[in-house]
Scaffold this active site. Structure first.
Site, short mmCIF file in Angstrom:
data_model
loop_
_atom_site.label_atom_id
_atom_site.label_comp_id
_atom_site.label_asym_id
_atom_site.label_seq_id
_atom_site.Cartn_x
_atom_site.Cartn_y
_atom_site.Cartn_z
N ARG A 1 24.36 -8.08 152.77
CA ARG A 1 23.29 -8.51 151.87
C ARG A 1 23.24 -10.04 151.74
O ARG A 1 22.55 -10.58 150.88
CB ARG A 1 23.49 -7.85 150.50
CG ARG A 1 22.21 -7.72 149.67
CD ARG A 1 22.39 -6.75 148.52
NE ARG A 1 23.53 -7.09 147.70
CZ ARG A 1 23.55 -7.96 146.70
NH1 ARG A 1 22.49 -8.63 146.39
NH2 ARG A 1 24.64 -8.18 146.00
N LYS A 2 23.94 -10.74 152.63
CA LYS A 2 23.91 -12.20 152.64
C LYS A 2 22.66 -12.66 153.39
O LYS A 2 22.72 -13.17 154.51
CB LYS A 2 25.17 -12.77 153.28
CG LYS A 2 26.43 -12.49 152.46
CD LYS A 2 27.67 -13.05 153.14
CE LYS A 2 28.91 -12.77 152.31
NZ LYS A 2 30.15 -13.27 152.96
N THR A 3 21.53 -12.46 152.75
CA THR A 3 20.24 -12.75 153.37
C THR A 3 19.54 -13.88 152.63
O THR A 3 19.95 -14.29 151.55
CB THR A 3 19.35 -11.49 153.37
OG1 THR A 3 19.28 -10.97 152.03
CG2 THR A 3 19.92 -10.41 154.29
#
Length: 300
Positions: A145-147
């Site tokens: 989820r490191k977007t």
């Protein structure tokens, strides 16, 4: 790099609001007057999309939608998910865009920015997928989820085009309990119990564990996925085997490895008992694929 498997038309996965996201890109880039567009006017023109670095093409529906919203039409020469190389002349014709000159330039930068990043993510994803296949590892390569805020739908979509798993898409997709959750509730057991009381049977619970002892507690508490965080390859494989052996026939769970994974070291993490390897680098620090859009000179 091999050609992609057939995944079908991935645009059917996109949510109903994705076109609004595209509209926001155009709104951001032209908040008031289009001065450059005034210069070029409404003449009919053709622009060629060139790929200037090797990579996997990703982001086709978003590129199409940018130009649809400015009344242009895109004609593709490559399929989404196809690997291309610029060749000897340093550029590969990827598509043509037809429309009024002003409209071509309205869509140019938002479309290119999106395509460069999406294709960069898909390219890295494809390399990781091919490493997994080369070593005949049966587990799952996944993103995280490191977007980029506001751009997640494109980045997760590009992971799928590249042939890897998206992991959880958002906070509502799966319950992941990390160190902060544990510290805030006092223990892994307390955190899992609270998560289960609201997530019910429908949502999986994943717990980040830094030691084998923490993994034991998470398994006993009923976690579905055990993330072994920042283990080296040998440590991950060894711990995964011990946990799977210890709870064989008693508990069902998946083992995920995360933290410190790269293309260079990932093969050392491929082992029996390891079910998932997740990479923040699939959406962070990804080299973009260089594209340009060139309006063709008018014939005199």
């Amino acid at each position: 790099m091999s050609q992609p498997s057939t995944y079908g038309d991935l645009s059917h996965l996109l949510p109903t609001n994705w076109k609004k996201t595209v509209s926001s890109w155009l709104d951001e880039d032209t908040p008031s007057f289009d001065y450059g567009g005034f210069v070029v006017g409404e003449t009919d023109q053709v622009a060629i999309l060139y790929g200037k670095a090797p990579g996997v093409l990703a982001g086709v529906p978003f590129f199409d939608e940018v130009f649809r919203q400015v009344d242009c039409r895109v004609e593709w020469f490559l399929k989404e998910g196809e690997f291309f190389s610029p060749g000897e002349n340093g550029r590969k014709e990827v598509a043509k865009v037809h429309g009024h000159a002003r409209n071509l330039l309205l869509g140019e930068r938002p479309a290119l920015n999106m395509l460069a990043r999406a294709s960069g993510i898909a390219t890295r994803a494809r390399r990781l997928r091919e490493l997994k296949d080369k070593h005949n590892w049966k587990g799952v390569i996944a993103g995280t989820r490191k977007t980029t805020p506001g751009f997640r739908i494109v980045e997760k979509y590009a992971m799928l085009v590249g042939g890897v798993d998206t992991h959880r898409v958002d906070l509502s997709s799966m319950i992941m309990l990390k160190d902060n959750h544990v510290w805030a509730t006092g223990s892994i057991t307390n955190a899992v119990r609270a998560a289960r009381s609201t997530g019910g049977f429908a949502l999986k619970i994943e717990v980040e564990c830094r030691t084998e002892a923490e993994a034991d507690e998470a398994i006993e508490a009923g976690a579905d996925i055990i993330m072994l965080d920042n283990f080296d390859g040998n440590g991950l494989i060894s711990t995964a085997k011990k946990l799977k052996d210890r709870y064989a026939g008693k508990r069902m769970f998946l083992i995920e490895g995360s933290g410190g994974l790269t293309e260079e070291n990932v093969s050392s993490y491929f082992g029996e008992g390891v079910d998932v390897l997740s990479f923040g680098s699939l959406s962070q620090s990804v080299p973009h694929i260089d594209f340009s859009l060139k309006v063709q000179p008018r014939q005199k």
